[in-house]
Design an enzyme around this catalytic site. Structure first.
Site, PDB file in Angstrom:
ATOM      1  N   THR A 184      46.205  31.122  28.788  1.00  0.00           N
ATOM      2  CA  THR A 184      47.119  31.503  27.713  1.00  0.00           C
ATOM      3  C   THR A 184      48.189  30.448  27.487  1.00  0.00           C
ATOM      4  O   THR A 184      48.725  30.325  26.388  1.00  0.00           O
ATOM      5  CB  THR A 184      47.752  32.865  28.029  1.00  0.00           C
TER       6      THR A 184
ATOM      7  N   TYR B  11      40.981  32.572  40.449  1.00  0.00           N
ATOM      8  CA  TYR B  11      40.839  33.058  39.074  1.00  0.00           C
ATOM      9  C   TYR B  11      39.358  33.021  38.734  1.00  0.00           C
ATOM     10  O   TYR B  11      38.786  31.958  38.516  1.00  0.00           O
ATOM     11  CB  TYR B  11      41.662  32.170  38.137  1.00  0.00           C
TER      12      TYR B  11
ATOM     13  N   LYS C 170      42.444  36.956  40.533  1.00  0.00           N
ATOM     14  CA  LYS C 170      42.580  37.434  39.161  1.00  0.00           C
ATOM     15  C   LYS C 170      41.165  37.622  38.655  1.00  0.00           C
ATOM     16  O   LYS C 170      40.428  36.657  38.451  1.00  0.00           O
ATOM     17  CB  LYS C 170      43.342  36.437  38.278  1.00  0.00           C
TER      18      LYS C 170
ATOM     19  N   ILE D 114      47.427  40.351  35.345  1.00  0.00           N
ATOM     20  CA  ILE D 114      47.971  39.136  34.740  1.00  0.00           C
ATOM     21  C   ILE D 114      47.621  39.235  33.264  1.00  0.00           C
ATOM     22  O   ILE D 114      46.486  39.028  32.862  1.00  0.00           O
ATOM     23  CB  ILE D 114      47.414  37.871  35.402  1.00  0.00           C
TER      24      ILE D 114
END
Length: 292
Positions: A45, A133, A161, A203
């Site tokens: 992001t 992640y 994540k 998240i």
């Protein structure tokens, strides 16, 4: 350790593409005031693929400086080159980040053994917590639960994540890695269901725009108030839909611009939002009282 609503921060920019440091500072202060439980800069992001190394490091530095330990900062430190990931992780540690988020290497498609070696090398190089992640739709590689269980034995690798959108994964991960392994959702739409499957937080992309509601949903779940948590998630659904109507983070940056945090500019190859998507976003934000 890490829990609740952690925001996957956008990187505010000027119309000419330069990073808007003043807007970033204001944005972080607003996030903390609104109840966000953690800050995650320079991930997907945050447009990390289009930031230079100097820009990446500067965003991490600003985030740590402004946060002042009021909430944890988990700095993005992912790369498909292990040496580069180590460098980013060591920089994050050196400036005071509380942890790093390291994506599974993308494009070069390592084997499970390659993933094991990559994450071990990064974790060995630092003394702060590392969050794996796992995002197969973007990285084109899926870390297996068995590999994650082996990595969970490393003292610095503390969680994941999970952006697989597979709600059986947290169940299997808990069984393989133990209940203390920190599982954070990477999917806003399924964030509440992820908690029910063993997660401890999210998240979140949506938290860029509705940080208070996202934090309140997480807090309601932790307090055992499922009715309130479900009601908040239902209210957030149109905003979740708008956030992912086009490639992230273009919708989030447009929404942030409506709140006065930078421009809607995204660096190419991300294109400006279609007018229909902009209208969808404005309607979703208005419905939540985020816009007049």
């Amino acid at each position: 350790m890490f829990h609740g609503s952690l925001v996957a921060l956008v990187t505010p920019m000027h119309e000419d593409g330069r990073i808007d440091e003043a807007a970033l500072e204001r944005f972080i202060e607003w996030q903390i005031a609104e109840g966000t439980n953690g800050l995650v800069p320079v991930g997907t992001t945050g447009e990390s693929p289009t930031l230079s190394h100097d820009e990446h490091k500067r965003v991490v530095e600003i985030t740590v400086e402004v946060a002042r330990k009021r909430v944890p900062v988990i700095a993005g430190a992912g790369s498909n080159a292990t040496r580069e990931a180590i460098g980013l992780a060591k920089h994050a540690e050196s400036v005071g980040a509380d942890g790093v988020l390291v994506v599974t290497p993308y494009y070069n498609k390592p084997t499970q053994d390659g993933l094991l070696r990559h994450f071990t090398a990064v974790a060995d190089a630092i003394g702060i917590p590392l969050i794996i992640y796992n995002i197969p739709p973007r990285s084109v590689i899926d870390m297996s639960v068995a590999t994650m269980a082996r990595l969970a034995q490393h003292p610095n690798i503390v969680g994941v994540k999970d952006a697989t959108a597979n709600l059986t994964r947290p169940l299997h991960t808990t069984a393989a890695c133990g209940a203390s392994f920190c599982q954070l959702s990477g999917e806003d739409h399924t964030a509440l269901a992820f908690l029910a499957a063993g997660g401890v937080g999210c998240i979140s992309v949506t938290a860029n725009i509705a940080p208070r509601l996202c934090a309140e949903m997480q807090a309601a779940w932790r307090a055992g108030d499922l009715k309130t948590a479900m009601a908040i998630q239902s209210r957030l659904l149109p905003l979740h839909d708008a956030m992912f109507a086009e490639s992230n983070p273009a919708p989030a940056k447009y929404a942030a611009s409506l709140l006065g945090f930078g421009s809607e500019f995204c660096r190419l190859p991300l294109a400006p939002l279609a007018e229909a998507t902009k209208a969808q976003m404005r309607a979703a934000m208005t419905g939540l009282g985020l816009l007049a």
